[in-house]
Design an enzyme around this catalytic site. Structure first.
Site, PDB file in Angstrom:
ATOM      1  N   TYR A  54      -2.330  -8.843  -7.545  1.00 46.54           N
ATOM      2  CA  TYR A  54      -2.003  -7.952  -6.825  1.00 46.54           C
ATOM      3  C   TYR A  54      -2.316  -6.091  -7.342  1.00 46.54           C
ATOM      4  CZ  TYR A  54       0.734  -4.879  -3.502  1.00 46.54           C
ATOM      5  OH  TYR A  54       1.092  -3.947  -2.420  1.00 46.54           O
ATOM      6  N   TYR A  68       1.989   0.515   8.645  1.00 47.04           N
ATOM      7  CA  TYR A  68       3.077   0.089   8.551  1.00 47.04           C
ATOM      8  C   TYR A  68       3.815   0.435  10.111  1.00 47.04           C
ATOM      9  CZ  TYR A  68       0.814  -0.256   3.722  1.00 47.04           C
ATOM     10  OH  TYR A  68       0.335  -0.997   2.859  1.00 47.04           O
TER      11      TYR A  68
END
Ligand code: DON
Length: 309
Positions: A191, A243
């Site tokens: 990640y 988001y």
């Protein structure tokens, strides 16, 4: 067809007096040192033309924009089984929020919030060492951009790890729910590295072209994903790509887009163009302030909003 070079040049000129606006992400030290006055806009069309202005040949940290590419890889590997482990709903929460995870038994709302992207990294990692998986993501991005010069900024990757308390918390929490198959260190190693990929706006716009062209790279002819998958990736970018600013971005810009805290945004005008913008100063919800405005101007002036008008 609008005069795209004139449009791109005029947007750069209109925003120039405000270069530096917004707040640069400071929780990852190398990002805090980026010159906030940088600005780049690049537009690539399915016909292969590129229109650019500003610092379009300067690499920047693509951060969460990389989540589009890892999701594409995971879907290629697992198909619809991806959705057993991650949802497809906007979260309405900040990118690094942990609150929904407990209520929803460790299954993240969508693949673009950090928790979701960490689960996707676990999927990409399956059957590989972390080093192999990092290489696979980087090769995929180079293939999409048709550019082997793209690299990972190791200093950014190290800084992500050093400052990654919240990502470690998310990953351990999900591991505790049995939602990760690999060790937390390995999953986050992947990640942190994919977030640390550095690309220029020109390279990023080129890499997203398959999303504007029904899943096929119109310049090489390579079939990257099926048309239905490209459509769904675009849908997820529209609903979850910014988001808790996703609604506002859809309202103002009207294009699928994915932001990163490095100040980049990849946006898709289906059938017309792939667009990358970079301006490091962020708005209150962590999306590029002037980048969003540049895209709002471009979508309005070119008539590209997917909602018409
Ligand atoms: O997880 C993090 O903190 C970063 N590496 C990526 C965050 C990011 O880009 C969120 N996007 N706006």
């Amino acid at each position: 067809m609008p005069d795209l070079q004139a449009l791109v040049t005029s947007i750069h000129a209109d925003l120039a007096p405000r270069f530096g606006a917004g707040n640069v992400a400071d929780y990852i030290p190398p990002l805090a040192h980026v010159d906030p006055r940088k600005f780049a806009l690049a537009v690539v069309t399915p016909e292969g033309e590129t229109f650019a202005a500003g610092d379009a040949d300067e690499p920047f940290s693509i951060q969460s924009i990389s989540k589009v590419f890892t999701l594409t890889l995971a879907l290629g590997r697992l198909g619809e089984r991806v959705w057993d482990r991650v949802g497809r709903e906007p979260s309405g929460d900040p990118f690094n929020s942990i609150v929904q995870l407990e209520h929803e038994q460790g299954r993240p709302r969508n693949p673009f919030i950090n928790a979701g992207a960490i689960v996707v990294a676990d999927m990409v990692l399956a059957g590989h060492t972390p080093r192999e998986a990092i290489g696979e993501v980087l090769r995929f991005v180079r293939f999409l951009a048709t550019d082997d010069d793209i690299a990972i900024d190791e200093a950014v990757a190290r800084a992500e790890k050093a400052t990654g308390d919240r990502n470690f918390a998310l990953a351990h929490f999900m591991h505790g729910f049995g939602r990760l198959t690999r060790p937390v260190d390995h999953v986050l190693g992947l990640y942190f590295h994919h977030c640390a990929i550095a690309m220029t706006a020109r390279q990023l716009a080129r890499a997203g072209l398959f999303l504007a062209a029904g899943g096929r790279d119109p310049l090489t002819g390579a079939r990257v994903v099926a048309p239905a998958r490209a459509r769904r990736l675009n849908a997820l970018m529209l609903t979850c790509g910014h988001y808790d600013g996703s609604g506002e971005f859809a309202f103002r810009v009207g294009l699928p887009g994915k932001s990163g805290v490095g100040g980049g945004i990849l946006a898709v005008a289906p059938g017309r163009a792939s667009i990358a913008v970079w301006s490091p100063g962020l708005n209150a919800v962590g999306n590029s302030l002037l980048g969003s405005e540049a895209l709002e101007m471009l979508a309005a002036r070119a008539g590209w909003s997917i909602f018409g008008g």
